[in-house]
Design an enzyme around this catalytic site. Structure first.
Site, mmCIF file in Angstrom:
data_model
loop_
_atom_site.group_PDB
_atom_site.id
_atom_site.type_symbol
_atom_site.label_atom_id
_atom_site.label_comp_id
_atom_site.label_asym_id
_atom_site.label_seq_id
_atom_site.Cartn_x
_atom_site.Cartn_y
_atom_site.Cartn_z
ATOM 1 N N ASP A 116 44.398 41.127 38.511
ATOM 2 C CA ASP A 116 44.568 41.812 39.788
ATOM 3 C C ASP A 116 45.452 43.054 39.622
ATOM 4 O O ASP A 116 46.515 43.007 39.009
ATOM 5 C CB ASP A 116 45.211 40.842 40.791
ATOM 6 C CG ASP A 116 45.162 41.351 42.212
ATOM 7 O OD1 ASP A 116 45.818 42.356 42.505
ATOM 8 O OD2 ASP A 116 44.469 40.722 43.029
ATOM 9 N N SER A 169 43.088 45.523 44.545
ATOM 10 C CA SER A 169 42.686 44.172 44.936
ATOM 11 C C SER A 169 41.754 44.219 46.144
ATOM 12 O O SER A 169 40.743 44.921 46.101
ATOM 13 C CB SER A 169 43.938 43.322 45.195
ATOM 14 O OG SER A 169 43.615 41.958 45.278
#
Length: 487
Positions: free
Chosen positions: A179, A39
């Protein structure tokens, strides 16, 4: 030279902390030839692989929500209008419906990353880059090193790793990605798979999964945040800058380049005042009033010798949550700093910290003098109180400190004891330290010091501190002499 693999976790704008960590690693010359992130950790990993710290620091230091999200006027006006005409529940449901049927537009983030990140530079870098994302249709993890990412698609995969569900869907060649935190927000195992047993892992509270470490032979150094980093998408510039500073200092402390439990001390330089005070702490004081007040604080006879005084100090330290293996003076300085509210996120030399401590004392005293001088404040401080009374605030401390050191010599002992009973162990140790600092500086022979220390930091600080003590004593002398009856 030992080589570490660097693992960076996800957490939105909390990722500013990782830039501070990188700053500290550079200063300590710790080599990290491989960096893997998830991320926002993947985005930071890319700029680290690119090895342009100044550019990365500038990006984070000036980050605003408009550089990440496209909050278009139509959408904003819609919700402002609904807010004024409907209930909050309707507003919330309408907002969520739009959000999860499209998500926030992160076109500004893509455009800014295009200016920040050079794929060509990263591919030629000696620092290998890796990232983690998740394929949406199968929820299967995708772990990629730079050589596994097709040419020209690095930015796409970085955004795929950071595809938080509230953002617009990230698609690459018809495949939608989530993500990487949905699989492993702290990819330590992936780093180990790339041949690194010595690993630095930067971790902070964030949404996501943390996989159990499989390799038991890993030498892991974990860098955690020492304070709250804010929310996942908090674009407050002060918070972001604070987090960068915190990352820098917490990394230094992890590698023992900074000492201290609560503060951050550089013990390698500018410590002549500290060493002088270290030798002086516990010495029976020549000034009779100060010697008796130390004895009252520690509940020992006024004629106690240095070993007895130090033993009494250590006994009180053991009742606090400070480690016993920390140098005694450092512990006292930290406790006094907290009592006075000295700024924490600062890398102090010991001879910088002492003036900071006294300046905080002076500022607090001046700011609260009118309250301290009130007859009702003084009488409340010196009267008996319930056993469960636990003063904790900075205002409590400065009030008790000024009244204790300003108490007249002929005050009945039971009155002084009533005040001392209100002191927490931390207050006792803080007041004790301040008494010793004042006495050490008063005892200093400025002429001798000038002759022996014509140059450097010590003479300037010593002169400053002596002037401070003179002014502070003058201030204390102006405080009314306690309206307490002698009975």
């Amino acid at each position: 030279m030992k080589k570490y693999g660097l693992v960076l976790s996800g957490g939105g704008t909390k990722g500013a902390f990782e830039i501070g960590v990188w700053q500290a690693l550079r200063e300590m010359k710790i080599h990290t030839p491989c960096v893997i992130g998830t991320s926002v950790g993947a985005l930071n990993a890319a700029v680290i692989a690119q090895n342009d710290f100044d550019k990365a620091l500038d990006f984070w230091s000036n980050l605003t929500i408009n550089q990440v999200l496209n909050l278009n006027t139509h959408m904003t006006n819609k919700y402002v209008e609904q807010w004024s005409k409907t209930s909050f529940d309707f507003f919330r449901l309408s907002f969520l419906n739009d959000l999860f049927h499209g998500g926030f537009d992160i076109t500004p983030l893509r455009e800014n990353l295009q200016n920040l990140i050079s794929e060509d530079t990263i591919r030629k870098s000696s620092i290998r880059l890796g990232l983690v994302t998740v394929r949406l249709n199968t929820l299967s993890p995708i772990k990629l090193m730079i050589e596994d990412i097709p040419e020209g698609q690095l930015l796409d995969y970085l955004l795929a790793s950071a595809a938080f569900p509230v953002f617009q869907k990230q698609e690459i060649d018809g495949t939608t990605y989530l993500d990487g935190g949905f699989y492993d927000n702290v990819p330590i195992n992936f780093m180990a798979e790339n041949g690194y047993n010595d690993i630095i892992s930067v971790e902070f509270p964030a949404l996501g999964v943390k996989q159990k470490i499989r390799n038991k032979d890993i030498n892991l150094k974990v860098i955690n945040n020492s304070e709250y980093l804010g929310m996942t998408l908090e674009f407050d510039q002060k918070t972001i800058l604070n987090n960068i500073t915190m990352g820098h200092l917490d990394c230094l402390k992890t590698f023992k380049a900074a000492k201290g439990k609560f503060y951050y001390f550089d013990m390698s330089r500018q410590r002549k005042l500290y060493d002088r005070l270290d030798r002086f702490i516990g010495t029976p004081l020549q000034d009779e009033i100060s010697r008796e007040k130390v004895a009252h604080l520690l509940s020992i006879p006024a004629d106690s010798d240095k070993p007895s005084i130090l033993a009494a100090i250590n006994a009180i330290i053991r009742s606090t949550n400070y480690p016993e293996d920390e140098p005694l003076l450092m512990t006292l300085l930290e406790i006094a700093g907290k009592s006075l509210g000295v700024k924490r996120l600062e890398y102090y030399t010991m001879d910088q910290y002492l003036p900071a401590l006294l300046n905080a004392l002076n500022a607090l005293t001046k700011a609260n003098l009118s309250l301290i001088k009130k007859e009702s404040t003084i009488k409340d401080a010196f009267k008996d109180c319930p056993i469960d009374y636990k003063p904790t605030t900075i205002l409590d401390f400065i009030t008790f400190y000024v009244l204790f050191v300003g108490a007249r010599q002929d005050m009945p002992l039971f009155r002084l004891n009533a005040l001392i009973k209100k002191f927490t162990p931390e207050f006792v140790l803080s007041i004790l330290l301040l008494i010793y600092i004042h006495q050490m500086i008063k005892n200093a022979n400025l002429k001798n010091l000038c002759a022996s220390q014509r140059r450097g930091f010590l003479i300037d600080q010593k002169s400053h501190l002596i002037i401070f003590i003179r002014r502070y004593d003058s201030l204390l002398n102006n405080i009314i002499r306690l309206h307490i009856p002698n009975d």
